[in-house]
Write an enzyme that holds these catalytic residues in place. Sequence first.
Site, PDB file in Angstrom:
ATOM      1  N   GLN A  38       2.907   1.118  -4.798  1.00  0.00           N
ATOM      2  CA  GLN A  38       3.511  -0.110  -5.319  1.00  0.00           C
ATOM      3  C   GLN A  38       2.653  -1.341  -5.040  1.00  0.00           C
ATOM      4  O   GLN A  38       2.850  -2.388  -5.647  1.00  0.00           O
ATOM      5  CB  GLN A  38       4.901  -0.325  -4.707  1.00  0.00           C
ATOM      6  CG  GLN A  38       5.886   0.751  -5.123  1.00  0.00           C
ATOM      7  CD  GLN A  38       7.261   0.458  -4.592  1.00  0.00           C
ATOM      8  OE1 GLN A  38       7.582   0.816  -3.466  1.00  0.00           O
ATOM      9  NE2 GLN A  38       8.087  -0.205  -5.381  1.00  0.00           N
ATOM     10  N   GLY A  68      12.495  -0.690   1.233  1.00  0.00           N
ATOM     11  CA  GLY A  68      11.429   0.313   1.297  1.00  0.00           C
ATOM     12  C   GLY A  68      10.312  -0.067   0.358  1.00  0.00           C
ATOM     13  O   GLY A  68      10.546  -0.740  -0.653  1.00  0.00           O
ATOM     14  N   HIS A  87      13.662   8.133  -2.081  1.00  0.00           N
ATOM     15  CA  HIS A  87      13.078   7.243  -3.093  1.00  0.00           C
ATOM     16  C   HIS A  87      11.600   6.977  -2.789  1.00  0.00           C
ATOM     17  O   HIS A  87      10.749   7.056  -3.673  1.00  0.00           O
ATOM     18  CB  HIS A  87      13.885   5.931  -3.111  1.00  0.00           C
ATOM     19  CG  HIS A  87      13.390   4.888  -4.058  1.00  0.00           C
ATOM     20  ND1 HIS A  87      14.091   4.505  -5.178  1.00  0.00           N
ATOM     21  CD2 HIS A  87      12.259   4.141  -4.060  1.00  0.00           C
ATOM     22  CE1 HIS A  87      13.398   3.569  -5.824  1.00  0.00           C
ATOM     23  NE2 HIS A  87      12.289   3.321  -5.158  1.00  0.00           N
ATOM     24  N   GLU A  88      11.302   6.686  -1.508  1.00  0.00           N
ATOM     25  CA  GLU A  88       9.914   6.333  -1.155  1.00  0.00           C
ATOM     26  C   GLU A  88       8.996   7.554  -1.219  1.00  0.00           C
ATOM     27  O   GLU A  88       7.842   7.440  -1.649  1.00  0.00           O
ATOM     28  CB  GLU A  88       9.863   5.679   0.232  1.00  0.00           C
ATOM     29  CG  GLU A  88      10.642   4.373   0.352  1.00  0.00           C
ATOM     30  CD  GLU A  88      10.396   3.373  -0.756  1.00  0.00           C
ATOM     31  OE1 GLU A  88       9.261   3.297  -1.262  1.00  0.00           O
ATOM     32  OE2 GLU A  88      11.350   2.682  -1.153  1.00  0.00           O
ATOM     33  N   HIS A 119       7.946   8.142  -4.645  1.00  0.00           N
ATOM     34  CA  HIS A 119       6.838   7.257  -5.047  1.00  0.00           C
ATOM     35  C   HIS A 119       5.482   7.903  -4.740  1.00  0.00           C
ATOM     36  O   HIS A 119       4.538   7.789  -5.521  1.00  0.00           O
ATOM     37  CB  HIS A 119       6.895   5.930  -4.291  1.00  0.00           C
ATOM     38  CG  HIS A 119       7.697   4.859  -4.970  1.00  0.00           C
ATOM     39  ND1 HIS A 119       7.384   4.366  -6.211  1.00  0.00           N
ATOM     40  CD2 HIS A 119       8.799   4.180  -4.568  1.00  0.00           C
ATOM     41  CE1 HIS A 119       8.264   3.415  -6.547  1.00  0.00           C
ATOM     42  NE2 HIS A 119       9.134   3.286  -5.558  1.00  0.00           N
ATOM     43  N   CYS A 132      14.354  -0.665  -7.586  1.00  0.00           N
ATOM     44  CA  CYS A 132      12.975  -0.485  -7.138  1.00  0.00           C
ATOM     45  C   CYS A 132      12.220  -1.776  -7.397  1.00  0.00           C
ATOM     46  O   CYS A 132      12.364  -2.373  -8.472  1.00  0.00           O
ATOM     47  CB  CYS A 132      12.342   0.670  -7.925  1.00  0.00           C
ATOM     48  SG  CYS A 132      10.630   0.980  -7.470  1.00  0.00           S
ATOM     49  N   LEU A 133      11.425  -2.208  -6.422  1.00  0.00           N
ATOM     50  CA  LEU A 133      10.682  -3.455  -6.587  1.00  0.00           C
ATOM     51  C   LEU A 133       9.669  -3.359  -7.727  1.00  0.00           C
ATOM     52  O   LEU A 133       9.222  -4.376  -8.243  1.00  0.00           O
ATOM     53  CB  LEU A 133       9.977  -3.848  -5.281  1.00  0.00           C
ATOM     54  CG  LEU A 133      10.902  -4.184  -4.105  1.00  0.00           C
ATOM     55  CD1 LEU A 133      10.093  -4.531  -2.860  1.00  0.00           C
ATOM     56  CD2 LEU A 133      11.854  -5.314  -4.443  1.00  0.00           C
TER      57      LEU A 133
HETATM   58 NI    NI Z   1      10.748   2.004  -5.453  1.00  0.00          NI
END
Ligand code: NI
Length: 171
Positions: free
Chosen positions: A51, A46, A135-136, A139, A93-94
Amino acid sequence: MVLRIRKYGDPVLEAKCDPVTGFNTAELDELAANMFETMYAHKGVGLAAPQVGLSTRLTVIDVSAGVDESQKMVLVNPEILHKEGIQIGEEGCLSVPGFREDVKRAMKTTVRAQNTKGETFEVTGEELLARALQHEIDHLNGILFLKHLSMLKRDLIRRKIRKLVKAGEWN
Ligand code: NI
């Protein structure tokens, strides 16, 4: 095009994103395509617009990590309609690379969103998909998974990241 991923500490990650109002544009389709490319390049499931530096309510998800085309999802202006049950599992998380922790999430969730054409749809996910959706969408509200951890764990991670920043290893 693979976009640069913003890391923890970048204020764009902690701002509430603005809704998308213009649909059916080449820009929106291109953004979604670039976000998939970026996500796959980093082996994520995701990725949310902040991000990649854009404070806009768009996220892409593919819990198959590129294996099954039918799992690709673009969610514009997503809202959680319903949550039920509990799952506790490891999450990363990236934007916080190298750190994974157990996070408590709803086991099942239903989300209403728009596609890049502006058409409204609903998706219900369980387990990993439910986790990715929550999670997304977090964000898009400026919330990182760290916020769901105990203060002790969060502070420990913050200290480690501060060291990485000082060492020039957090760009
Ligand atoms: Ni993330």
